[in-house]
Design a protein around this motif. Sequence first.
Motif, PDB file in Angstrom:
ATOM      1  N   LYS A 486       0.852  -1.178   0.000  1.00 15.08           N
ATOM      2  CA  LYS A 486       0.000   0.000   0.000  1.00 15.08           C
ATOM      3  C   LYS A 486       0.889   1.229   0.000  1.00 15.08           C
ATOM      4  CE  LYS A 486      -3.843   0.085   2.323  1.00 15.08           C
ATOM      5  NZ  LYS A 486      -4.861   0.419   1.307  1.00 15.08           N
ATOM      6  N   ALA A 487       0.558   2.181  -0.869  1.00 13.78           N
ATOM      7  CA  ALA A 487       1.315   3.433  -0.954  1.00 13.78           C
ATOM      8  C   ALA A 487       0.345   4.569  -1.172  1.00 13.78           C
ATOM      9  CB  ALA A 487       2.343   3.373  -2.092  1.00 13.78           C
ATOM     10  N   ALA A 488       0.364   5.521  -0.255  1.00 16.97           N
ATOM     11  CA  ALA A 488      -0.470   6.731  -0.376  1.00 16.97           C
ATOM     12  C   ALA A 488      -1.936   6.376  -0.586  1.00 16.97           C
ATOM     13  CB  ALA A 488       0.043   7.619  -1.501  1.00 16.97           C
ATOM     14  N   PHE A 489      -2.459   5.526   0.302  1.00 16.80           N
ATOM     15  CA  PHE A 489      -3.864   5.140   0.328  1.00 16.80           C
ATOM     16  C   PHE A 489      -4.249   4.186  -0.805  1.00 16.80           C
ATOM     17  CE2 PHE A 489      -3.656   9.348   2.291  1.00 16.80           C
ATOM     18  CZ  PHE A 489      -4.280   9.110   3.517  1.00 16.80           C
ATOM     19  N   ASP A 490      -3.364   3.882  -1.714  1.00 19.85           N
ATOM     20  CA  ASP A 490      -3.693   3.012  -2.848  1.00 19.85           C
ATOM     21  C   ASP A 490      -3.152   1.612  -2.632  1.00 19.85           C
ATOM     22  OD1 ASP A 490      -5.054   4.919  -4.215  1.00 19.85           O
ATOM     23  OD2 ASP A 490      -3.437   5.415  -5.607  1.00 19.85           O
ATOM     24  N   ASP A 491      -3.965   0.611  -2.974  1.00 27.73           N
ATOM     25  CA  ASP A 491      -3.499  -0.770  -2.977  1.00 27.73           C
ATOM     26  C   ASP A 491      -2.837  -1.037  -4.324  1.00 27.73           C
ATOM     27  OD1 ASP A 491      -4.560  -1.255  -0.465  1.00 27.73           O
ATOM     28  OD2 ASP A 491      -6.532  -1.738  -1.276  1.00 27.73           O
ATOM     29  N   ILE A 492      -1.566  -1.433  -4.281  1.00 25.02           N
ATOM     30  CA  ILE A 492      -0.794  -1.611  -5.515  1.00 25.02           C
ATOM     31  C   ILE A 492      -0.189  -3.009  -5.521  1.00 25.02           C
ATOM     32  CG2 ILE A 492       1.132  -0.780  -6.911  1.00 25.02           C
ATOM     33  CD1 ILE A 492       0.739   1.955  -5.685  1.00 25.02           C
ATOM     34  N   GLY A 794       3.687 -18.273  -6.079  1.00 28.02           N
ATOM     35  CA  GLY A 794       3.351 -17.312  -7.122  1.00 28.02           C
ATOM     36  C   GLY A 794       2.954 -17.934  -8.441  1.00 28.02           C
ATOM     37  N   LYS A 795       2.605 -19.214  -8.468  1.00 21.29           N
ATOM     38  CA  LYS A 795       2.270 -19.894  -9.716  1.00 21.29           C
ATOM     39  C   LYS A 795       0.770 -20.061  -9.933  1.00 21.29           C
ATOM     40  CE  LYS A 795       6.597 -20.480 -10.692  1.00 21.29           C
ATOM     41  NZ  LYS A 795       7.228 -19.672 -11.769  1.00 21.29           N
ATOM     42  N   SER A 796      -0.034 -19.670  -8.952  1.00 20.38           N
ATOM     43  CA  SER A 796      -1.479 -19.809  -9.065  1.00 20.38           C
ATOM     44  C   SER A 796      -2.089 -18.522  -9.595  1.00 20.38           C
ATOM     45  CB  SER A 796      -2.088 -20.145  -7.702  1.00 20.38           C
ATOM     46  OG  SER A 796      -1.583 -21.367  -7.198  1.00 20.38           O
ATOM     47  N   PRO A 797      -3.309 -18.598 -10.164  1.00 20.83           N
ATOM     48  CA  PRO A 797      -3.987 -17.363 -10.601  1.00 20.83           C
ATOM     49  C   PRO A 797      -4.216 -16.415  -9.427  1.00 20.83           C
ATOM     50  CG  PRO A 797      -5.036 -19.293 -11.565  1.00 20.83           C
ATOM     51  CD  PRO A 797      -4.063 -19.804 -10.538  1.00 20.83           C
ATOM     52  N   LEU A 798      -4.273 -15.146  -9.747  1.00 23.19           N
ATOM     53  CA  LEU A 798      -4.424 -14.108  -8.728  1.00 23.19           C
ATOM     54  C   LEU A 798      -5.676 -13.294  -9.027  1.00 23.19           C
ATOM     55  CD1 LEU A 798      -3.290 -12.467  -6.302  1.00 23.19           C
ATOM     56  CD2 LEU A 798      -2.040 -11.081  -7.977  1.00 23.19           C
ATOM     57  N   PHE A 799      -6.584 -13.205  -8.070  1.00 23.89           N
ATOM     58  CA  PHE A 799      -7.790 -12.399  -8.228  1.00 23.89           C
ATOM     59  C   PHE A 799      -7.455 -10.919  -8.016  1.00 23.89           C
ATOM     60  CE2 PHE A 799     -11.381 -10.202  -6.175  1.00 23.89           C
ATOM     61  CZ  PHE A 799     -12.309 -10.271  -7.201  1.00 23.89           C
ATOM     62  N   VAL A 800      -7.957 -10.071  -8.929  1.00 22.12           N
ATOM     63  CA  VAL A 800      -7.728  -8.625  -8.840  1.00 22.12           C
ATOM     64  C   VAL A 800      -9.087  -7.931  -8.804  1.00 22.12           C
ATOM     65  CG1 VAL A 800      -6.649  -6.608  -9.898  1.00 22.12           C
ATOM     66  CG2 VAL A 800      -5.585  -8.857 -10.158  1.00 22.12           C
ATOM     67  N   PRO A 801      -9.464  -7.315  -7.691  1.00 21.87           N
ATOM     68  CA  PRO A 801     -10.762  -6.639  -7.619  1.00 21.87           C
ATOM     69  C   PRO A 801     -10.767  -5.357  -8.438  1.00 21.87           C
ATOM     70  CG  PRO A 801      -9.522  -6.240  -5.616  1.00 21.87           C
ATOM     71  CD  PRO A 801      -8.715  -7.221  -6.424  1.00 21.87           C
ATOM     72  N   ALA A 802     -11.951  -4.901  -8.798  1.00 17.56           N
ATOM     73  CA  ALA A 802     -12.088  -3.642  -9.533  1.00 17.56           C
ATOM     74  C   ALA A 802     -11.496  -2.497  -8.713  1.00 17.56           C
ATOM     75  CB  ALA A 802     -13.559  -3.374  -9.842  1.00 17.56           C
ATOM     76  N   GLY A 803     -10.736  -1.640  -9.395  1.00 20.20           N
ATOM     77  CA  GLY A 803     -10.122  -0.498  -8.730  1.00 20.20           C
ATOM     78  C   GLY A 803      -8.709  -0.734  -8.256  1.00 20.20           C
ATOM     79  N   ARG A 804      -8.190  -1.943  -8.418  1.00 17.17           N
ATOM     80  CA  ARG A 804      -6.828  -2.257  -7.963  1.00 17.17           C
ATOM     81  C   ARG A 804      -5.822  -1.882  -9.058  1.00 17.17           C
ATOM     82  NH1 ARG A 804      -5.043  -6.132  -4.493  1.00 17.17           N
ATOM     83  NH2 ARG A 804      -6.704  -5.250  -3.205  1.00 17.17           N
TER      84      ARG A 804
END
Length: 903
Positions: A486-492, A794-804
């Motif tokens: 997290k950097a400056a309120f943003d999830d990155i 780190g070899k499995s799929p990664l879910f990314v929510p909207a806004g990330r």
Amino acid sequence: MGRVKAPQVSVPYRDDDAASTSSAVPLQEHAFADAEAPPAYTDDPDAVKSHPSIGSDEPPVSNEAPLPHSVTLAPKTHEDSKGSITTYISKALCSDPAACQQFAESEAGSAPNPMIRLVGSHMETRQRDKKQEKERVTDFDIKAPLNALLKSTWAKSKTVENALKTYRGGIVKRVDPRMKAHTEAAETAPSLKEWCHRFGASSASIKSFTISRKVTGIDYSTLTQQMTEVIRSTNYRGNISITYPVRSRATVIMSDHWINRYRHNTFIWWTCVILQLWIFTWPLLWFMTKRWEVFYVEWPCRIYRSSDGKWLVSYETEPDRTVSNVRPAHTSELDWVQQWKLAVQLAAESKKRGDLTDTDRETAEAIQERSRQRRADNNVAIQDNGFLAAASGLLGGVRDVIGHSQTLRGWGHSSAPLLTTGARRRRIIKKHGCKPVKQSPEFNPWRDSIFGWSQLVVNEKARKEHRLLEDFRARFVRHGNTFYFKAAFDDICFTVEPKNVKTMLATNFKDWHMPTRRKTCFAPLLGHGIFTVDGADWQHSRDLLRPNFARNQVADIATFERHVGHLIEMIPRDHSTVDLQELFFRLTIDSATEFLFGESTNCLAPGASTEDAKEFASAFNRSQVAAAKAGRSIPIIVKLFPSSASKRDIAYVHNFVDHYVRHGLDWQKKQDVEKSAPKGMERYVFLYEFVKTVQDPVRIRSELLNILLAGRDTTASLLGNLWFELARRPDVWTKLRKEVNELDGKHPSFEEIKSMKYLRYVLNEALRLYPVVPANARMSVVDTVLPLGGGPDGKSPLFVPAGRTVGWHLYTIHRRKDIYGEDADEFRPERWETLRPGWEFLPFNGGPRICIGQQFALTEASYTTIRLMQAFKQIESRDTKPWTEMFAITCASQATKVALTPA
């Protein structure tokens, strides 16, 4: 509908001209006395026609043919999903061939009205009697005219070919019967006169003759994509249906029979529908009606270049549909979108149902102009008051947060009460087998769980010490190829997996947009241009720019030679130290401004260099550094406490570019851009093409700055990094100069540059070790999935929510030892003799947003390198420090200090 009182003439059909002429007298006297002769269509697309609707360069206006007095009923217009058809019931037209022919030719001059229909809908789940029922709700239903795409001078009437299946006086479609006999007569299609004679001679009591209008050449896929983006830009999340009906697509002549009269009676039609009688009446009418669909008018929206170089319409040549061989009729699809998008957006947001007119378009443009003027007036007032400036910055930050929330939420969602956001996401995770990203204690202290302060401090310290790229690379070594912080309120989330990059840039391109932080921080300098917008605006900018980088434009190296000659003159001959990086930036700004604007800043030209041009280059550099710094900090803080120096630099840059904007707008007012160009300007110039469709000086300035950033910084950074390595690698210098010497001192042509393999290896290696854009990012606009990054390994799929926001570090990807070998940190051009990477090597991005100027940058860098090596035989490094990053929006060497020995 009642019968029109008119004198009826019983006209027996005869096959001789005298009978035809005499029988048509009553019709001619009443119906066509004032009509002009039918249009004489020619093969010249720009020929002037005699018909009122044919012969003008303006978009055609639909003209209804005069109503014959012998028509039994007033014309009946029927509209369906495909458009509208007008039907005439007339005994005279069905029995007199001359009258039928004259009426058909008159109708041929009436233009069709192509439309685009946009319907937005969503599903509502309602509770009724303890049961859930789904109901489709229409949010908007808009129709906009596409007449501007047509050009009436290109219309042409035709009869159907013999080999084409169509209705030829029967109830089924068939080819000409003579085709089976292979007779010579079958080779020539019957004329309209002959078809009218056949129609009139038919003894069928129920018959029809159709005059069709076919609109060809519209790029429906582009229109659909662009208008979808326009609607989506209003944050609409419902279903969008886009169709293309054509009003006045046909005129039908029907015989005067009581069945034909009743079949068009509204009361009888609804009676058949309600009582389900259509099940019997429709087949009956089908088998009773003899049809003729043998005459049509083609309205092409494009012309194509034939093999001999002539521009012809599609019915005269087999189209070569490459971009360079296509010309729109009147207005291109992208230009039409730019003209109507504001009206469409306003209509969608107001949930309009109905047609859009030019008045709606002008109203939307007036609303935007008033809003822009109001913002400009407010900004002037705010800048004069420090307190108001701070308050405005705070409100702007709050507005950005609210706008970001609305972007993610949107409107027009299909309701699903039993499926919450969490449940929907759990379903996606289960379906794809997603696992959470590996957590690292370094990124999860309590103070970073909400605000992300520590990462801001670490990044800013690394930036000031010019080691930000290596610092990020070290993080990937410690935490794996994908990590989250997290950097400056943003999830990155950051990744160096090529498969993830491919997913964002290509496979699931529509799921990803530019990050809101990037748009917010770069907008003060770059405005809303190709690098800061998404959707239709981005596509429009890209399509306008693409012709500038056609092969014949890139291959024109005369411009390069002039500016490279100035560069060579600026390099000292006494073996003293010179910073090539600074000169390369001045070189590329000279060539980029001439290439894109038609006028060079001449920063390198002896005696022509101005202080304004030098200060512009410096201010542009400082503004980029400030924008990049704002992107690594908290945007709301930057808004509250803007740097006065940064504001001055941005104002200077804008004022400098405004000079070119005014020049382009003034030139547009004086000349017809399509037919002439400024003296000495024979090739495409972006500015002069852009002012054809955009008159807003702020929008033009934004696009110019975006393009200037790409045209100047990319090539200058590549050259600086390349020559930094050449100065330290005498073996590479010797091998490359040997290849250059094969030219025997002559200036290289474009083909000779492309054939120099070792030069290409050297450029690729420089781009690999020092990518011009070493880090980039996208923001997910929907819940989506990346193929790698989840789980402990780190070899499995990664879910990314909207806004990330998900970033990728190209600097690290290009130095991965599992891809490029153990010597990945070394400058070794020979590796490219066998290396064929895919998404592991992305110096110019990839997917739909791949850099369209990459060939221009590589050609300019290659030509400059060749000419410098021809002018200087030896090089010596005058900088003992290792390569040091100068990281702003792009990345270059902080200095390239060398000494050169003349050849």
